[in-house]
Design a protein around this motif. Structure first.
Motif, mmCIF file in Angstrom:
data_model
loop_
_atom_site.group_PDB
_atom_site.id
_atom_site.type_symbol
_atom_site.label_atom_id
_atom_site.label_comp_id
_atom_site.label_asym_id
_atom_site.label_seq_id
_atom_site.Cartn_x
_atom_site.Cartn_y
_atom_site.Cartn_z
ATOM 1 N N ASP A 1 66.202 33.851 76.869
ATOM 2 C CA ASP A 1 64.868 34.226 76.409
ATOM 3 C C ASP A 1 64.352 35.417 77.197
ATOM 4 O OD1 ASP A 1 63.399 30.970 75.514
ATOM 5 O OD2 ASP A 1 64.768 32.339 74.475
ATOM 6 N N PHE B 1 63.356 38.856 75.537
ATOM 7 C CA PHE B 1 61.979 39.355 75.635
ATOM 8 C C PHE B 1 61.961 40.725 76.314
ATOM 9 C CE2 PHE B 1 57.491 39.308 75.672
ATOM 10 C CZ PHE B 1 57.099 39.902 76.855
ATOM 11 N N PHE C 1 51.944 41.195 74.087
ATOM 12 C CA PHE C 1 53.249 40.735 74.550
ATOM 13 C C PHE C 1 53.224 39.310 75.086
ATOM 14 C CE2 PHE C 1 56.358 43.831 73.675
ATOM 15 C CZ PHE C 1 55.703 45.042 73.595
ATOM 16 N N VAL C 2 52.065 38.843 75.516
ATOM 17 C CA VAL C 2 51.967 37.420 75.882
ATOM 18 C C VAL C 2 52.201 36.563 74.642
ATOM 19 C CG1 VAL C 2 50.390 35.608 76.622
ATOM 20 C CG2 VAL C 2 50.511 37.748 77.896
ATOM 21 N N VAL C 3 51.617 36.989 73.522
ATOM 22 C CA VAL C 3 51.848 36.267 72.265
ATOM 23 C C VAL C 3 53.334 36.311 71.914
ATOM 24 C CG1 VAL C 3 51.394 36.246 69.786
ATOM 25 C CG2 VAL C 3 49.527 36.706 71.381
ATOM 26 N N TRP D 1 55.823 36.630 73.906
ATOM 27 C CA TRP D 1 56.546 35.767 74.846
ATOM 28 C C TRP D 1 56.413 34.306 74.439
ATOM 29 C CZ3 TRP D 1 60.284 34.995 77.860
ATOM 30 C CH2 TRP D 1 60.276 34.058 78.900
ATOM 31 N N ARG D 2 55.201 33.917 74.106
ATOM 32 C CA ARG D 2 54.962 32.518 73.758
ATOM 33 C C ARG D 2 55.602 32.134 72.435
ATOM 34 N NH1 ARG D 2 49.012 31.764 76.032
ATOM 35 N NH2 ARG D 2 49.651 31.238 78.153
ATOM 36 N N LYS D 3 55.692 33.092 71.511
ATOM 37 C CA LYS D 3 56.260 32.776 70.200
ATOM 38 C C LYS D 3 57.547 33.561 69.977
ATOM 39 C CE LYS D 3 53.230 32.266 66.887
ATOM 40 N NZ LYS D 3 53.002 30.825 66.751
ATOM 41 N N LEU D 4 58.332 33.614 71.027
ATOM 42 C CA LEU D 4 59.535 34.433 70.994
ATOM 43 C C LEU D 4 60.447 34.067 69.833
ATOM 44 C CD1 LEU D 4 60.835 36.742 72.497
ATOM 45 C CD2 LEU D 4 62.028 35.102 73.945
ATOM 46 N N HIS D 5 60.512 32.791 69.518
ATOM 47 C CA HIS D 5 61.353 32.310 68.420
ATOM 48 C C HIS D 5 60.915 32.904 67.080
ATOM 49 C CE1 HIS D 5 57.817 29.746 68.652
ATOM 50 N NE2 HIS D 5 57.942 29.622 67.348
ATOM 51 N N PRO E 1 60.798 38.572 64.786
ATOM 52 C CA PRO E 1 62.011 38.954 64.043
ATOM 53 C C PRO E 1 62.777 40.056 64.771
ATOM 54 C CG PRO E 1 60.058 39.861 62.982
ATOM 55 C CD PRO E 1 59.575 39.097 64.171
ATOM 56 N N TRP F 1 55.920 43.308 63.392
ATOM 57 C CA TRP F 1 55.364 42.033 63.850
ATOM 58 C C TRP F 1 54.449 42.267 65.048
ATOM 59 C CZ3 TRP F 1 55.125 38.922 68.115
ATOM 60 C CH2 TRP F 1 54.885 37.544 67.919
ATOM 61 N N VAL G 1 50.298 41.755 65.454
ATOM 62 C CA VAL G 1 49.631 40.972 66.498
ATOM 63 C C VAL G 1 48.619 41.848 67.226
ATOM 64 C CG1 VAL G 1 49.963 39.747 68.672
ATOM 65 C CG2 VAL G 1 51.586 39.400 66.807
#
Lengths: 181, 357
Positions: free
Chosen positions: A6, A10, A42-44, A46-50, A53, A59, A63
């Motif tokens: 991850d 990231f 980028f915090v978002v 990181w948190r929703k890395l999955h 795309p 994307w 955000v």
């Protein structure tokens, strides 16, 4: 405790797109607020890395767009953005010793447009997005995007006819100042 | 220098960051979403963007939630923005066309479908059928290469519910005799059922007469030298009308020729854009709004009404605003009935050999 894969993914996304997100943030909220916008974005990520795309830029900008709208709804953003737009024209004018710069004319005209128009125009011209990706960022269909873009271009063209005059006049007064020294 | 380039060149240096903050700071943020959840707002943008709920908590911390599949959309991006006039639609189509990349190839392939409304039936109760056929044209761009068409009869059927009733009264025939030039039966029939695909060589075709502009042959060389601005293109066409002795009303001829340029001829994106821009300035072109062609493809239509010998007809051009591609042309009589159509689906250059069977 972070999964090394991850972290690697990231970091790759961050390195690939940090500058582009920053550029978008500056154009929407001014330099003053850009670092915070980028950080929030980028915090978002990181948190929703999955959920990010492989083609991450649209994307990420989507955000960032949300961040700008939600976190900096009124005065703070207006002030920061107004200062930014003025700085663009000043920077363009400072570039050339004499004569009216084309760049200053464009930037002065851009400053008079609605925020939406400015965003549409610069997503492709400055942020290197395809029309399809730009439509995704603003959240409309590609067909709608083209209609809006066409209108925004028209308004920019009209504003430039006016801006040309203003830039010319301000450049002339600069020259006369020089003369009188 | 055009507007797009001026705008691109004006990109301020201030947009570029002066440093790269260490991403480690961000990765130090907790990823679990069991921090305090406050569903303040749910924002869903169409497409790839996820739903994010953002709380301005003073610092960089955000609480977020995953939105369900069908979350609400933000008010200010709903709705489709439609062009307000034929003029605007055609200018949008021009812009879309001009960003296409010019290509070339050994064959200009034009997959088309034609439809025509024919009058059939017994003398006491005539009715209409729509006959359809497809023709995929392989038009050679090199002299010496053969041109051909892959054609298929797609069948025929009553054109409207009223026609269907008359057809039943006629005994629901599955074929209709085609009258000869003097009105007596020719021995040939319109078939209700579709037929097989067949190859038809285009005899006597070469690169000087393969391509038709407004119904008359135009050479590939002429097509490559067309003006790329609307005014220049108009002047070129007006001169051509004079040379060919074409005497129909000028705006109608310009519309008709512009249609060829955007719909079925191998011209550059710039020429296509010029043709749209020229069309945008013609009087008598109106916006009809959303329309679907005979294959169900959706687009927006502009119409040109032409008063000819047989009464007035509405000439409709259906355009896809997203790509600038002209999808179909349709002609309607003064009663609004579809008299004929041509649609184009997937035209382009190809280098491979045309089909032989």
């Amino acid at each position: 405790m972070t999964d090394p894969d991850d972290a690697r993914r990231f970091t790759a996304i961050y390195d690939a797109h940090h500058a582009q997100v920053y550029a978008y943030a500056v154009s929407r909220a001014g330099r003053q607020l850009a670092d915070d916008v980028v950080s929030d974005t980028f915090v978002v990520a990181w948190r929703k890395l999955h959920a990010v795309p492989d083609a991450a830029l649209p994307w990420l900008l989507g955000v960032a767009r949300n961040v700008v709208r939600e976190r900096y709804r009124d005065e703070a953003r207006q002030a920061s953005l107004a200062a930014e737009l003025r700085a663009w024209v000043a920077e363009a004018n400072a570039d050339v010793a004499d004569g009216v710069t084309e760049r200053a004319v464009v930037l002065a005209a851009l400053a008079t447009l609605r925020d939406d128009d400015r965003e549409l125009l610069t997503l492709m011209a400055w942020h290197d997005l395809s029309a399809r990706d730009a439509a995704r960022v603003v959240g409309c269909s590609t067909a709608t995007f083209f209609v809006r873009l066409h209108r925004a271009r028209k308004r920019l063209q009209e504003a430039m006819t006016g801006a040309n005059e203003v830039a010319r006049r301000s450049q002339m007064s600069f020259s006369t100042e020089e003369f009188s020294k | 220098m055009n507007l797009q380039k001026k705008l691109a060149d004006a990109r301020p240096r201030r947009l570029d960051p002066t440093h790269r903050p260490d991403p480690a700071v961000i990765m130090a943020q907790p990823r679990q979403t069991d921090t305090v959840r406050r569903p303040v707002r749910r924002l869903v943008l169409a497409g790839l963007v996820p739903a994010v709920a953002i709380v301005a908590a003073g610092a960089v911390f955000l609480s977020n939630q995953t939105a369900p599949e069908n979350g609400p959309t933000t008010a200010h991006t709903t709705g489709t923005e439609v062009p307000k006039s034929a003029h605007e639609l055609l200018l949008v189509a021009a812009e879309r066309s001009e960003s296409g990349t010019a290509t070339s190839g050994r064959y200009w392939v034009l997959p088309t479908e034609f439809g025509n409304r024919m009058e059939v039936g017994p003398p006491e109760r005539r009715y209409h059928i729509m006959i359809r056929h497809s023709m995929e044209m392989w038009l050679a761009t090199r002299s010496g290469d053969e041109s051909l068409g892959v054609e298929q009869n797609l069948g025929a059927e009553p054109a409207s519910p009223e026609d269907e009733a008359a057809w039943r009264a006629d005994g629901s025939p599955t074929r209709w005799p085609i009258p000869g030039p003097d009105g007596t039966p020719s021995g040939k029939f319109y078939e209700a059922a579709p037929g097989p695909k067949g190859i038809r060589p285009f005899e006597g075709h070469d690169t000087t007469n393969n391509f038709l502009l407004g119904g008359n042959p135009v050479t590939l060389t002429e097509l490559t030298t067309l003006p790329t601005d609307a005014a220049g293109l108009k002047a070129w066409l007006l001169n051509r009308f004079q040379v060919l002795g074409l005497e129909e009303p000028q705006d109608y001829m310009l519309f008709w020729h512009a249609k060829s340029l955007v719909m079925d001829l191998p011209v550059t994106p710039a020429v296509r854009a010029a043709a749209y821009r020229m069309m945008a300035d013609l009087t008598g072109v109106t916006l009809l709004g959303n329309a679907t062609d005979q294959r169900g493809r959706s687009g927006m239509a502009v119409a040109y009404t032409h008063d000819g010998d047989g009464g007035s007809s509405e000439f409709r051009l259906i355009i896809d605003p997203a790509t600038g591609q002209a999808l179909a042309e349709e002609t309607r009589n003064s009663a609004g009935e579809l008299a004929s159509y041509t649609l184009v689906d997937g035209m382009g250059f190809r280098d491979e050999e045309p089909p032989t069977t």
